[in-house]
Design a protein around this motif. Structure first.
Motif, PDB file in Angstrom:
ATOM      1  N   LEU A  97      28.004   0.813   6.842  1.00 45.05           N
ATOM      2  CA  LEU A  97      26.802   1.258   7.699  1.00 45.05           C
ATOM      3  C   LEU A  97      27.498   2.076   8.459  1.00 45.05           C
ATOM      4  N   LYS A  98      27.349   3.434   8.832  1.00 42.21           N
ATOM      5  CA  LYS A  98      27.761   4.254   9.500  1.00 42.21           C
ATOM      6  C   LYS A  98      26.781   4.714  10.759  1.00 42.21           C
ATOM      7  N   LEU A  99      27.104   4.707  12.011  1.00 42.94           N
ATOM      8  CA  LEU A  99      26.226   5.151  12.927  1.00 42.94           C
ATOM      9  C   LEU A  99      26.876   6.365  13.340  1.00 42.94           C
ATOM     10  N   VAL A 100      26.144   7.765  13.570  1.00 43.91           N
ATOM     11  CA  VAL A 100      26.689   8.648  14.159  1.00 43.91           C
ATOM     12  C   VAL A 100      25.664   9.728  14.595  1.00 43.91           C
ATOM     13  N   GLY A 101      26.398  10.980  15.216  1.00 45.64           N
ATOM     14  CA  GLY A 101      25.347  11.883  15.650  1.00 45.64           C
ATOM     15  C   GLY A 101      25.539  12.001  17.224  1.00 45.64           C
ATOM     16  N   LYS A 102      25.013  12.882  18.146  1.00 44.99           N
ATOM     17  CA  LYS A 102      25.253  13.256  19.321  1.00 44.99           C
ATOM     18  C   LYS A 102      23.823  13.043  20.265  1.00 44.99           C
ATOM     19  N   GLY A 103      23.118  12.224  19.310  1.00 43.42           N
ATOM     20  CA  GLY A 103      21.779  11.828  20.131  1.00 43.42           C
ATOM     21  C   GLY A 103      22.005  10.151  20.927  1.00 43.42           C
TER      22      GLY A 103
ATOM     23  N   ASP B  32      28.995  -5.787   5.097  1.00 47.32           N
ATOM     24  CA  ASP B  32      30.402  -5.015   4.959  1.00 47.32           C
ATOM     25  C   ASP B  32      31.040  -4.463   6.163  1.00 47.32           C
ATOM     26  N   ASP B  33      31.169  -3.101   6.437  1.00 51.66           N
ATOM     27  CA  ASP B  33      31.952  -2.396   7.421  1.00 51.66           C
ATOM     28  C   ASP B  33      30.697  -1.703   8.259  1.00 51.66           C
ATOM     29  N   ILE B  34      31.181  -1.614   9.677  1.00 52.90           N
ATOM     30  CA  ILE B  34      30.305  -0.890  10.561  1.00 52.90           C
ATOM     31  C   ILE B  34      31.057   0.057  11.141  1.00 52.90           C
ATOM     32  N   SER B  35      30.877   1.464  11.391  1.00 58.73           N
ATOM     33  CA  SER B  35      31.814   2.410  11.826  1.00 58.73           C
ATOM     34  C   SER B  35      30.626   3.219  12.882  1.00 58.73           C
ATOM     35  N   ILE B  36      31.389   3.650  14.026  1.00 62.03           N
ATOM     36  CA  ILE B  36      30.390   4.270  15.055  1.00 62.03           C
ATOM     37  C   ILE B  36      31.382   5.375  15.415  1.00 62.03           C
ATOM     38  N   LYS B  37      30.609   6.450  15.441  1.00 58.49           N
ATOM     39  CA  LYS B  37      31.221   7.772  15.962  1.00 58.49           C
ATOM     40  C   LYS B  37      30.250   8.703  16.695  1.00 58.49           C
TER      41      LYS B  37
ATOM     42  N   ALA C 144      25.373  -8.758  19.267  1.00 60.50           N
ATOM     43  CA  ALA C 144      24.985  -7.048  19.388  1.00 60.50           C
ATOM     44  C   ALA C 144      25.384  -6.291  18.386  1.00 60.50           C
ATOM     45  N   ILE C 145      26.613  -6.377  17.976  1.00 60.51           N
ATOM     46  CA  ILE C 145      27.111  -5.473  16.721  1.00 60.51           C
ATOM     47  C   ILE C 145      27.886  -6.325  15.881  1.00 60.51           C
ATOM     48  N   LYS C 146      27.472  -6.679  14.486  1.00 66.49           N
ATOM     49  CA  LYS C 146      28.174  -7.572  13.741  1.00 66.49           C
ATOM     50  C   LYS C 146      28.510  -6.886  12.213  1.00 66.49           C
ATOM     51  N   GLY C 147      29.742  -6.782  11.994  1.00 65.40           N
ATOM     52  CA  GLY C 147      30.300  -6.288  10.724  1.00 65.40           C
ATOM     53  C   GLY C 147      30.917  -7.363  10.196  1.00 65.40           C
ATOM     54  N   ASN C 148      30.569  -7.865   8.951  1.00 62.23           N
ATOM     55  CA  ASN C 148      30.946  -9.123   8.249  1.00 62.23           C
ATOM     56  C   ASN C 148      32.558  -8.551   8.180  1.00 62.23           C
ATOM     57  N   ASP C 149      32.877  -7.550   7.596  1.00 66.16           N
ATOM     58  CA  ASP C 149      34.502  -7.341   7.385  1.00 66.16           C
ATOM     59  C   ASP C 149      35.102  -6.463   8.381  1.00 66.16           C
ATOM     60  N   GLU C 150      34.346  -5.663   9.012  1.00 61.74           N
ATOM     61  CA  GLU C 150      35.060  -4.816   9.952  1.00 61.74           C
ATOM     62  C   GLU C 150      34.119  -4.105  10.832  1.00 61.74           C
ATOM     63  N   VAL C 151      34.351  -3.761  12.086  1.00 58.45           N
ATOM     64  CA  VAL C 151      33.762  -2.851  12.812  1.00 58.45           C
ATOM     65  C   VAL C 151      34.721  -2.001  13.659  1.00 58.45           C
ATOM     66  N   ALA C 152      34.344  -0.612  13.469  1.00 58.78           N
ATOM     67  CA  ALA C 152      35.377   0.340  14.078  1.00 58.78           C
ATOM     68  C   ALA C 152      34.707   1.423  14.665  1.00 58.78           C
ATOM     69  N   ILE C 153      35.297   1.652  15.931  1.00 57.31           N
ATOM     70  CA  ILE C 153      34.615   2.579  16.792  1.00 57.31           C
ATOM     71  C   ILE C 153      35.753   3.545  17.001  1.00 57.31           C
ATOM     72  N   GLU C 154      35.217   4.908  16.715  1.00 52.27           N
ATOM     73  CA  GLU C 154      35.996   5.962  16.827  1.00 52.27           C
ATOM     74  C   GLU C 154      35.711   6.691  18.153  1.00 52.27           C
ATOM     75  N   SER C 155      34.472   6.980  18.470  1.00 58.67           N
ATOM     76  CA  SER C 155      34.094   7.584  19.693  1.00 58.67           C
ATOM     77  C   SER C 155      32.607   7.270  20.155  1.00 58.67           C
ATOM     78  N   GLY C 156      31.977   7.498  21.086  1.00 59.01           N
ATOM     79  CA  GLY C 156      30.757   7.560  21.622  1.00 59.01           C
ATOM     80  C   GLY C 156      30.622   6.587  22.924  1.00 59.01           C
TER      81      GLY C 156
ATOM     82  N   LYS D 298      40.599  -7.726   5.917  1.00 56.64           N
ATOM     83  CA  LYS D 298      39.113  -7.803   6.350  1.00 56.64           C
ATOM     84  C   LYS D 298      39.333  -8.535   7.720  1.00 56.64           C
ATOM     85  N   GLY D 299      38.219  -8.414   8.711  1.00 59.05           N
ATOM     86  CA  GLY D 299      37.832  -9.192   9.636  1.00 59.05           C
ATOM     87  C   GLY D 299      38.395  -8.447  11.174  1.00 59.05           C
ATOM     88  N   ASN D 300      38.804  -7.194  10.775  1.00 60.17           N
ATOM     89  CA  ASN D 300      39.398  -6.386  12.073  1.00 60.17           C
ATOM     90  C   ASN D 300      38.306  -5.841  13.047  1.00 60.17           C
TER      91      ASN D 300
END
Length: 229
Positions: free
Chosen positions: A119-125, A141-146, A158-170, A196-198
């Protein structure tokens, strides 16, 4: 952001792909980009596509509330991107009664936004997610946020990724009333040998308010770059 959403609810596809509607449940079955707008006061978006399907859901001033399941339930796909359109406010509310045990399992339908794939969460809204049942945003699986501005208020994680949560910006606010702010639960190796698990925070401004752990990683936490936690 304008936070009052009252317009008629609709889902449209850029390539003419059809969306199945059964009462107030809208099901996406094909790869492509879909734009969602308007108010759905009691209903659900379901993604049930092929294993290799790549899907983008564009939230464009929409509010979705569901009291009998996940408002956005991604049952099957390869990966799904949820994009909050620039200068829009979007609201997802899981209005089910609180789960009996607030279990931390990866069963389906366990969060306001639940994905059985990456799952990827993106956008400028902006995206507001309320998880009254259990978790706020969850992926098996993975969650990424940008880029996106997200506020998640959940009874459990609040935010749960089984394998990974990665936050790049936002801009992220994660509120957990009885659980963890950001969580991973699988510390195994992938078939390609990736650990996994990071939880990886390389940018963005992240505020966490949690009853238990702010970050609970199954393996490790990496805060670097411009990340402000």
């Amino acid at each position: 952001y304008k936070t009052e959403i009252t317009g008629e609810f609709s889902i449209t596809s850029t390539d003419g792909s059809t969306i199945t509607q059964n009462d107030s449940v809208y099901t996406i079955t094909q790869a492509g980009e879909y734009t969602v707008t308007g108010l759905l006061s009691e209903g659900q978006i379901v993604v049930n596509a092929d294993d290799n399907a790549e899907i983008t859901i564009v939230l464009n001033c929409t509010s979705i509330t569901c009291s009998n399941g996940s408002p956005i339930y991604i049952k099957n796909a390869d990966n799904v991107k949820i994009k909050s359109e620039e200068n829009t406010y979007n609201c997802i509310v899981d209005a089910r009664a609180e789960a009996d045990d607030n279990s931390d399992n990866s069963s389906s339908d366990n969060a306001a936004i639940y994905a059985a794939c990456d799952l990827k969460l993106v956008g400028k809204g902006a995206l507001s997610v309320t998880g009254n049942y259990n978790n706020g945003i969850q992926s098996k699986d993975d969650i990424s946020i940008k880029n996106v501005t997200i506020k998640v208020n959940a009874v459990n994680n609040a935010i749960k990724g089984n394998d990974e949560v990665a936050i790049e910006s936002g801009e992220i606010i994660a509120i957990s009333r009885k659980g963890d702010g950001i969580k991973t639960s699988n510390s195994s190796l992938s078939t390609k040998g990736k650990q996994k698990g990071n939880v990886i925070i390389s940018g963005g401004n992240i505020d966490i308010y949690a009853a238990c752990d702010g970050i609970d990683a199954a393996y490790g936490v990496d805060v670097s770059g411009d990340g402000n936690l």
